[in-house]
Design an enzyme around this catalytic site. Structure first.
Site, short mmCIF file in Angstrom:
data_model
loop_
_atom_site.label_atom_id
_atom_site.label_comp_id
_atom_site.label_asym_id
_atom_site.label_seq_id
_atom_site.Cartn_x
_atom_site.Cartn_y
_atom_site.Cartn_z
N CYS A 48 13.27 10.71 -11.23
CA CYS A 48 11.96 10.15 -10.88
C CYS A 48 11.76 10.37 -9.39
CB CYS A 48 11.86 8.68 -11.29
SG CYS A 48 13.05 7.62 -10.45
N CYS A 97 0.84 -1.21 0.00
CA CYS A 97 0.00 0.00 0.00
C CYS A 97 0.87 1.25 0.00
CB CYS A 97 -0.93 0.01 1.21
SG CYS A 97 -2.31 -1.14 1.03
#
Ligand SMILES: [Zn+2]
Length: 423
Positions: free
Chosen positions: A381, A197
Site C-alpha cells: 500500500c 489534511c
C-alpha cells in the site's frame, strides 16, 4: 499609537476611508490593532495577507514550520524562493513588502500551556488557524481566560467552517453570551480517529475561502461593525457551493467558560488530546521534501542494511522488504503482486506488475484470487498499514504465503526506486 494618517496612508486606504463603516476613525482602529494569528499555513496565509493589506498595525504570527514544496498548492503567501525558510520569517518579509505600515512579530514557537497566556495577553484578537487538537484547546482556553475573541476556522477535504468564540461577548441576535470551543467539543476526538489534511487531503482553494472569512470577522471585530459570527457556526461545502449556518450556544456547565469553571489555567494539552502538537511523521516528511527540493544529496538515507528505516519493527513472518520484492522481480520469480491502495493513489505512483485491488473492495473481489491460495502473494500500500490488514484477511481465507511489503510504495520509492514520488 497612530492618531493621524499621513498622506501616503490616506492614499493607500482611501477605499476604506470612503466607507462610512470604516472612515478615518475605523482606519485608525485597524492601524492600532494587535492581532495574533496562530498558524502561518493554509489559513494563516490569506488571513495575514488580507489583514496586512487592510492596515492592521500589528500582526503576530506563531508557527514553527518551514515552507515545503507541498505547501505551495494552497499557501499562497509563499513561493519557490521561500522553500526551506521559516514560515514566520517568509511571511514577515512578504507582509512588510505588501504594507510597510504593518509591524509583524515573528513567534517561531509551538503554542502550548507554558507560553499561551503570555502570547495571547499581548494581542486584541486571536485567530485560530491551526491544524491540531492540542493547540485548538490550548488557544481556546487561553482566550476564554483572558477574555479575547477567538476567530476560529478549520478545513478538511472540500469542507470548512468558521465561527467566533467569545463567551465574554454577546451573540448579537440573541443577546446571550457566545460559546467557546469546549462548549461544542467538550472532549477531544480519539487519537487517530480524525485524519489530518496531510492524510485526508484538502482542496487548495478552501483555506483561501475560510481564511478570508476569518480575516473579515477580525476586521469587523476591530471596527465594531456588523454582526460578528458569535453563536453562529457557518459551514462551507465547496463541492455543493453551499454555506449553512448553525446556531451554537454556550454550555453553562462548560469546564472553562461555564458558571463554575474547573479549568482556570492552561493544562497539558498533548496529554488531554493524547496526540503530540507536532506530528513527528509530518516533520520528517517536510524535512525530506525540502531536502529534495534543494537538490540535497541523500548520503544518509536513514535506512539500515535491509533498506528499512532505523528502528523499524520488522516482522519477517508478515513482511518482506522492498529490496526483497525487487530481487524477486529481477529474478523473474512468479508471485501474485497486489497494490491495495485507491485508484487515485495508483495514478500518483505505482509499481509495474502489481494489480490494483483496493482494501475497501477486498470482500467483493477476493474471488479474483481464487485458485492462488498456494502461491506466493505480496501486498503493498502507501506505507505498509493497509497491506498488512489485507494480508491478514487473505490468510484467514486460507492463503498460505501472504506478506505485506514493509514501508509500502513510499519506502520502495526511497530505497529501490529513489526519486519516485512521495505523497
Ligand atoms: Zn465553553
Amino acid at each position: 499609537m497612530i492618531t493621524q494618517l499621513n498622506s501616503d496612508q490616506i492614499n493607500r486606504y482611501k477605499r476604506h476611508l470612503i466607507l462610512p463603516e470604516v472612515g478615518m476613525e475605523g482606519q485608525k482602529k485597524l492601524l492600532n490593532a494587535k492581532v495574533l494569528c496562530i498558524g502561518a499555513g493554509g489559513l494563516g496565509c490569506p488571513i495575514s495577507l488580507y489583514l496586512a493589506a487592510a492596515g492592521v498595525g500589528t500582526i503576530g504570527l506563531a508557527d514553527v514550520d518551514v515552507v515545503s514544496p507541498s505547501n505551495l498548492q494552497r499557501q499562497v503567501l509563499f513561493g519557490v524562493s521561500s522553500i526551506g525558510e521559516d514560515k514566520v520569517k517568509a511571511s514577515a518579509k512578504r507582509l512588510k513588502d505588501l504594507n510597510p505600515d504593518v509591524k509583524v512579530i515573528e513567534h517561531k514557537t509551538v503554542v502550548n500551556s507554558t507560553n499561551v497566556l503570555d502570547l495571547v495577553a499581548r494581542y486584541d484578537v486571536i485567530i485560530d488557524g491551526t491544524d491540531n487538537f492540542p493547540t485548538r484547546y490550548c488557544v481556546n482556553d487561553a482566550c476564554v481566560m483572558l477574555r479575547k475573541p477567538n476567530v476560529y476556522g478549520s478545513i478538511f477535504r472540500f469542507e470548512g467552517m468558521i465561527t467566533v468564540f467569545a463567551p465574554h461577548l454577546k451573540n448579537p441576535d440573541t443577546n446571550e453570551a457566545g460559546p467557546c470551543y469546549r462548549c461544542l467539543y467538550p472532549e477531544p476526538p480519539d487519537p487517530g480517529s480524525v485524519p489530518s489534511c496531510a492524510e485526508g487531503g484538502v482542496v487548495g482553494v478552501l483555506p483561501g475561502i475560510i481564511g478570508t472569512l476569518q480575516a473579515n470577522e477580525v476586521i469587523k471585530l476591530i471596527l465594531g461593525v456588523g454582526r460578528p459570527a458569535i453563536g453562529r457556526l457557518v459551514t462551507f461545502s465547496s463541492l455543493d457551493m453551499e454555506f449553512r449556518t448553525f446556531k451554537i450556544r454556550r454550555d453553562p456547565n462548560c469546564p472553562v467558560c461555564g458558571e463554575h469553571p474547573t479549568i482556570t489555567e492552561p493544562v497539558d494539552y498533548e496529554q488531554f488530546c493524547g496526540v503530540p502538537i507536532l506530528d513527528p511523521k509530518s516533520l520528517a516528511e517536510t524535512e525530506a521534501e525540502v531536502k529534495r527540493a534543494k537538490g540535497g544529496k541523500s548520503e544518509d538515507s536513514g535506512l539500515d542494511e535491509k533498506g528499512l528505516p532505523h528502528g523499524y519493527a520488522y516482522d519477517p513472518d508478515w513482511e518482506v522488504t522492498p529490496r526483497e520484492v525487487k530481487s524477486l522481480i529481477d529474478r523473474k520469480e512468479k508471485f501474485v503482486f497486489i497494490d491495495c491502495r485507491l485508484p487515485n493513489e495508483w495514478q500518483i505512483t505505482h509499481i509495474d506488475g502489481a494489480d490494483l485491488i483496493p482494501l475497501q473492495q477486498l470482500a467483493q473481489r477476493v474471488g479474483e484470487l481464487k485458485g492462488k491460495e498456494k502461491e506466493k502473494v505480496i501486498v503493498h500500500c502507501r506505507s505498509g498499514g493497509r497491506s498488512l490488514q489485507f494480508a491478514q484477511v487473505l490468510r484467514q481465507q486460507g492463503f498460505k504465503d501472504v506478506k505485506s511489503m514493509a514501508g509500502g510504495i513510499l519506502l520502495w520509492n526511497k530505497d529501490v526506486n529513489p526519486g519516485g514520488p512521495q505523497y
